[in-house]
Design a protein around this motif. Structure first.
Motif, PDB file in Angstrom:
ATOM      1  N   ILE A 321     -30.878  56.141  92.343  1.00  0.00           N
ATOM      2  CA  ILE A 321     -29.479  56.166  92.941  1.00  0.00           C
ATOM      3  C   ILE A 321     -29.062  57.491  93.234  1.00  0.00           C
ATOM      4  O   ILE A 321     -29.085  58.428  92.201  1.00  0.00           O
ATOM      5  CB  ILE A 321     -28.424  55.506  91.946  1.00  0.00           C
ATOM      6  CG1 ILE A 321     -28.772  54.181  91.825  1.00  0.00           C
ATOM      7  CG2 ILE A 321     -27.023  55.778  92.361  1.00  0.00           C
ATOM      8  CD1 ILE A 321     -27.794  53.111  90.801  1.00  0.00           C
ATOM      9  N   ARG A 322     -28.623  57.818  94.461  1.00  0.00           N
ATOM     10  CA  ARG A 322     -27.997  59.315  94.547  1.00  0.00           C
ATOM     11  C   ARG A 322     -26.435  59.061  94.138  1.00  0.00           C
ATOM     12  O   ARG A 322     -25.716  58.512  94.806  1.00  0.00           O
ATOM     13  CB  ARG A 322     -28.284  59.704  95.884  1.00  0.00           C
ATOM     14  CG  ARG A 322     -29.516  60.015  96.163  1.00  0.00           C
ATOM     15  CD  ARG A 322     -29.758  60.486  97.541  1.00  0.00           C
ATOM     16  NE  ARG A 322     -31.243  61.067  98.062  1.00  0.00           N
ATOM     17  CZ  ARG A 322     -31.386  61.513  99.153  1.00  0.00           C
ATOM     18  NH1 ARG A 322     -30.586  61.380 100.478  1.00  0.00           N
ATOM     19  NH2 ARG A 322     -32.916  62.027  99.438  1.00  0.00           N
ATOM     20  N   ASP A 323     -26.108  59.649  93.040  1.00  0.00           N
ATOM     21  CA  ASP A 323     -24.966  59.595  92.276  1.00  0.00           C
ATOM     22  C   ASP A 323     -23.799  59.946  93.272  1.00  0.00           C
ATOM     23  O   ASP A 323     -23.764  60.935  93.859  1.00  0.00           O
ATOM     24  CB  ASP A 323     -24.793  59.995  90.849  1.00  0.00           C
ATOM     25  CG  ASP A 323     -23.697  59.701  90.042  1.00  0.00           C
ATOM     26  OD1 ASP A 323     -22.951  58.724  90.407  1.00  0.00           O
ATOM     27  OD2 ASP A 323     -23.010  60.552  89.467  1.00  0.00           O
ATOM     28  N   GLY A 324     -22.996  58.711  93.508  1.00  0.00           N
ATOM     29  CA  GLY A 324     -21.595  59.119  94.439  1.00  0.00           C
ATOM     30  C   GLY A 324     -22.154  59.002  95.869  1.00  0.00           C
ATOM     31  O   GLY A 324     -20.967  59.049  96.847  1.00  0.00           O
ATOM     32  N   GLU A 325     -23.391  58.864  96.313  1.00  0.00           N
ATOM     33  CA  GLU A 325     -23.635  58.748  97.482  1.00  0.00           C
ATOM     34  C   GLU A 325     -24.331  57.338  97.935  1.00  0.00           C
ATOM     35  O   GLU A 325     -23.718  56.714  98.713  1.00  0.00           O
ATOM     36  CB  GLU A 325     -24.600  59.723  98.068  1.00  0.00           C
ATOM     37  CG  GLU A 325     -25.152  59.773  99.526  1.00  0.00           C
ATOM     38  CD  GLU A 325     -26.182  60.763  99.774  1.00  0.00           C
ATOM     39  OE1 GLU A 325     -26.874  60.612 100.744  1.00  0.00           O
ATOM     40  OE2 GLU A 325     -26.394  61.967  98.951  1.00  0.00           O
ATOM     41  N   THR A 326     -25.347  56.945  97.212  1.00  0.00           N
ATOM     42  CA  THR A 326     -25.810  55.297  97.481  1.00  0.00           C
ATOM     43  C   THR A 326     -25.289  54.600  96.163  1.00  0.00           C
ATOM     44  O   THR A 326     -25.851  53.323  96.453  1.00  0.00           O
ATOM     45  CB  THR A 326     -27.320  55.704  97.637  1.00  0.00           C
ATOM     46  OG1 THR A 326     -28.038  55.873  96.240  1.00  0.00           O
ATOM     47  CG2 THR A 326     -27.584  56.622  98.504  1.00  0.00           C
ATOM     48  N   GLY A 327     -24.854  54.950  95.481  1.00  0.00           N
ATOM     49  CA  GLY A 327     -24.285  54.205  94.134  1.00  0.00           C
ATOM     50  C   GLY A 327     -23.642  55.180  93.212  1.00  0.00           C
ATOM     51  O   GLY A 327     -23.457  56.320  93.477  1.00  0.00           O
ATOM     52  N   LEU A 328     -23.797  54.221  92.061  1.00  0.00           N
ATOM     53  CA  LEU A 328     -22.786  55.285  91.057  1.00  0.00           C
ATOM     54  C   LEU A 328     -23.672  54.990  89.721  1.00  0.00           C
ATOM     55  O   LEU A 328     -24.038  53.893  89.321  1.00  0.00           O
ATOM     56  CB  LEU A 328     -21.346  54.654  90.859  1.00  0.00           C
ATOM     57  CG  LEU A 328     -20.403  54.767  91.849  1.00  0.00           C
ATOM     58  CD1 LEU A 328     -19.221  54.039  91.691  1.00  0.00           C
ATOM     59  CD2 LEU A 328     -20.318  56.280  92.087  1.00  0.00           C
ATOM     60  N   LEU A 329     -23.485  56.155  88.827  1.00  0.00           N
ATOM     61  CA  LEU A 329     -24.052  56.250  87.558  1.00  0.00           C
ATOM     62  C   LEU A 329     -23.114  56.545  86.272  1.00  0.00           C
ATOM     63  O   LEU A 329     -22.260  57.093  86.477  1.00  0.00           O
ATOM     64  CB  LEU A 329     -25.390  57.198  87.331  1.00  0.00           C
ATOM     65  CG  LEU A 329     -26.487  57.316  88.160  1.00  0.00           C
ATOM     66  CD1 LEU A 329     -27.091  58.537  88.253  1.00  0.00           C
ATOM     67  CD2 LEU A 329     -27.075  56.229  87.803  1.00  0.00           C
ATOM     68  N   ALA A 330     -23.084  55.612  85.466  1.00  0.00           N
ATOM     69  CA  ALA A 330     -21.917  55.184  84.599  1.00  0.00           C
ATOM     70  C   ALA A 330     -22.462  55.928  83.149  1.00  0.00           C
ATOM     71  O   ALA A 330     -23.666  55.986  82.878  1.00  0.00           O
ATOM     72  CB  ALA A 330     -21.635  53.962  84.018  1.00  0.00           C
ATOM     73  N   ASP A 331     -21.453  56.597  82.460  1.00  0.00           N
ATOM     74  CA  ASP A 331     -21.851  57.227  81.280  1.00  0.00           C
ATOM     75  C   ASP A 331     -21.897  56.395  80.114  1.00  0.00           C
ATOM     76  O   ASP A 331     -22.392  56.641  78.856  1.00  0.00           O
ATOM     77  CB  ASP A 331     -21.101  58.397  81.027  1.00  0.00           C
ATOM     78  CG  ASP A 331     -21.267  59.595  82.096  1.00  0.00           C
ATOM     79  OD1 ASP A 331     -22.195  59.966  82.501  1.00  0.00           O
ATOM     80  OD2 ASP A 331     -20.074  60.047  82.746  1.00  0.00           O
ATOM     81  N   ASP A 332     -20.985  55.337  80.078  1.00  0.00           N
ATOM     82  CA  ASP A 332     -21.187  54.513  78.817  1.00  0.00           C
ATOM     83  C   ASP A 332     -20.352  53.081  79.529  1.00  0.00           C
ATOM     84  O   ASP A 332     -20.123  52.962  80.643  1.00  0.00           O
ATOM     85  CB  ASP A 332     -20.053  55.101  77.850  1.00  0.00           C
ATOM     86  CG  ASP A 332     -18.774  55.189  78.334  1.00  0.00           C
ATOM     87  OD1 ASP A 332     -17.917  54.752  78.999  1.00  0.00           O
ATOM     88  OD2 ASP A 332     -18.389  56.621  78.147  1.00  0.00           O
ATOM     89  N   PRO A 333     -20.253  52.115  78.461  1.00  0.00           N
ATOM     90  CA  PRO A 333     -19.933  50.729  78.971  1.00  0.00           C
ATOM     91  C   PRO A 333     -18.565  50.617  79.651  1.00  0.00           C
ATOM     92  O   PRO A 333     -18.172  50.107  80.615  1.00  0.00           O
ATOM     93  CB  PRO A 333     -19.918  49.907  77.572  1.00  0.00           C
ATOM     94  CG  PRO A 333     -21.120  50.606  76.968  1.00  0.00           C
ATOM     95  CD  PRO A 333     -20.745  52.101  76.980  1.00  0.00           C
ATOM     96  N   ASP A 334     -17.462  51.258  79.270  1.00  0.00           N
ATOM     97  CA  ASP A 334     -16.362  51.762  79.600  1.00  0.00           C
ATOM     98  C   ASP A 334     -16.292  52.262  80.947  1.00  0.00           C
ATOM     99  O   ASP A 334     -15.531  51.653  81.963  1.00  0.00           O
ATOM    100  CB  ASP A 334     -15.124  52.407  78.644  1.00  0.00           C
ATOM    101  CG  ASP A 334     -14.982  51.528  77.377  1.00  0.00           C
ATOM    102  OD1 ASP A 334     -15.133  50.377  77.253  1.00  0.00           O
ATOM    103  OD2 ASP A 334     -14.593  52.307  76.701  1.00  0.00           O
ATOM    104  N   ASP A 335     -17.138  53.249  81.134  1.00  0.00           N
ATOM    105  CA  ASP A 335     -17.276  53.845  82.526  1.00  0.00           C
ATOM    106  C   ASP A 335     -18.008  53.041  83.570  1.00  0.00           C
ATOM    107  O   ASP A 335     -17.809  52.867  84.848  1.00  0.00           O
ATOM    108  CB  ASP A 335     -18.014  55.165  82.260  1.00  0.00           C
ATOM    109  CG  ASP A 335     -17.964  55.925  83.602  1.00  0.00           C
ATOM    110  OD1 ASP A 335     -17.004  56.268  84.270  1.00  0.00           O
ATOM    111  OD2 ASP A 335     -19.168  56.865  83.911  1.00  0.00           O
ATOM    112  N   PHE A 336     -18.934  52.154  82.972  1.00  0.00           N
ATOM    113  CA  PHE A 336     -19.542  51.138  83.628  1.00  0.00           C
ATOM    114  C   PHE A 336     -18.636  50.132  84.353  1.00  0.00           C
ATOM    115  O   PHE A 336     -18.643  49.814  85.592  1.00  0.00           O
ATOM    116  CB  PHE A 336     -20.428  50.462  82.955  1.00  0.00           C
ATOM    117  CG  PHE A 336     -21.248  49.322  83.798  1.00  0.00           C
ATOM    118  CD1 PHE A 336     -22.481  49.736  84.466  1.00  0.00           C
ATOM    119  CD2 PHE A 336     -21.431  48.040  83.349  1.00  0.00           C
ATOM    120  CE1 PHE A 336     -23.367  49.083  85.192  1.00  0.00           C
ATOM    121  CE2 PHE A 336     -22.307  47.132  83.918  1.00  0.00           C
ATOM    122  CZ  PHE A 336     -23.330  47.735  84.771  1.00  0.00           C
TER     123      PHE A 336
END
Length: 388
Positions: A321-336
């Motif tokens: 995943i290119r974060d913010g470009e092709t998808g998103l990476l979360a830092d924790d369950p709430d951020d997920f």
């Protein structure tokens, strides 16, 4: 495809094959890379664990010869015994006796085959990801501690003269932290099979998709938790969980406790066609795994223009995943949950990321991966021939 200049016999050791009910992305990688070596003129045997409904010996359409020996835990010993029994016991299939291998590709899925202890040929070690976080989840007792000792202490010493292959920069960095020098590690990323059928229309309602084995470390619970958190604001929201595994009853219980069982479809094992249909219909693909070497399902979703959300701490997903470009990476369950909500509610961003994801996926091919591994194999075999 051009044939290799010196066709040799290559033995792949992997604890499962793609027909195994527990098979996953590692098995797809192994068999596709093996097929690319066959296409370049090499003879390839894959030795893996036996399982119900599969013959002891089989020739795949790609001309990869499969030997199924032992079970989930005994395949490692059976691999050594099969090798030591001699050439006449290694692959007596329709095309004849294949003989002892000229090179071994030793795929380490946590438990290593330790082939250099008994094999007298070059070994390439394939590691998709390091299992530090998974051992205590899968085995919470002494078995987990023993497994991590075997993977982190014993394996690096046994393979200390071997070349390594991994699929992501994240795993390469983890291997370096285990004491493997970076110069011995090559990154050969996954390819992507081109789907021949046309994509189907997106679902008319917000739809999330999880694809993979249903085991604890895949953490499908996080997807169910996100569904429960988002459902009040998105009444039509649904989740499709495609895959099978022994953890499914626990997941069904979790869905019932959260009150989202009626919004969740457990699709079980799905065909390739059905898989691509689900990925096409879904608005967002979820990959809540604790650890991934790469995240093949991320790229399969991307090929259908479907962005994915995964956890940044999961390792190889940061390459997929290119974060913010092709998808998103979360830092924790709430951020997920926050990242999923954003994609579900912002159609413009979701479509932009889906378009970028499809373009990114098109840059990965099995042909390119096969060429890289073939070059590594040919170099090792040539060096072995020159050695006194």
């Amino acid at each position: 495809m051009p044939a290799t200049t010196a066709a040799r016999h290559i033995l792949f050791l992997n604890w499962r094959d793609t027909r195994n009910p527990e098979g996953g992305g590692s098995e797809v990688y192994t068999e596709r890379i093996a097929a690319e070596l066959v296409a370049r003129g090499h003879r390839v045997t894959l030795l893996c664990a036996a399982h119900d409904g599969a013959p002891a010996e089989q020739v795949l359409p790609t001309d990869v010869h499969v030997l199924r020996r032992g079970g989930r835990h005994t395949v490692y010993l059976r691999a050594a015994l099969t090798y030591l029994a001699g050439g006449c016991r290694l692959g007596r299939l329709a095309s004849g006796v294949r003989g002892r291998p000229d090179l071994i590709v030793d795929v380490c899925n946590g438990v290593p085959f330790l082939s250099p202890l008994y094999a007298r040929c070059p070994t390439v070690v394939v590691v998709h990801h390091v299992h530090r976080e998974q051992w205590p989840v899968v085995f919470g007792d002494w078995r987990g501690r023993f497994g991590w000792w075997l993977e982190s202490r014993v394996a690096p010493r046994v393979y200390r003269r071997c070349r390594y292959v991994t699929v992501s920069g994240a795993t390469r960095d983890e291997l370096v932290r285990l004491g493997i020098t970076g110069a011995r590690i090559s990154i050969i990323q996954n390819g992507l099979s081109r789907a021949l059928d046309a994509p189907v229309r997106r679902a008319t309602y917000p739809c999330l998709v999880v694809l993979g084995r249903l085991v604890p470390h895949k953490r499908v619970e996080h997807a169910l938790d996100a569904l429960a958190a988002l459902a009040p604001d998105l009444p039509g929201l649904r989740l499709v969980v495609a895959g099978r595994g022994w953890w499914e009853p626990r997941l069904r219980e979790h869905a019932a406790r959260l009150g989202v069982a009626g919004r969740t479809e457990f699709a079980g094992y799905v065909s390739e066609r059905r898989k691509h249909e689900l990925l096409s219909r879904g608005w967002v693909a979820l990959v809540p795994s604790l650890k991934e070497g790469w995240g093949l399902t991320i790229m399969e979703a991307a090929a259908r223009g479907t962005p994915a959300v995964a956890f940044r701490s999961a390792g190889g997903v940061c390459d997929a995943i290119r974060d913010g470009e092709t998808g998103l990476l979360a830092d924790d369950p709430d951020d997920f949950v926050v990242k999923i909500r954003w994609l579900l509610t912002d159609e413009r961003v979701r479509q932009q990321m889906g378009t970028a994801a499809r373009a990114y996926a098109e840059s990965f091919t099995w042909t390119a991966a096969g060429e890289q591994l073939a070059a590594l194999v040919d170099g090792l075999l040539a060096s072995d021939q020159r050695a006194p």
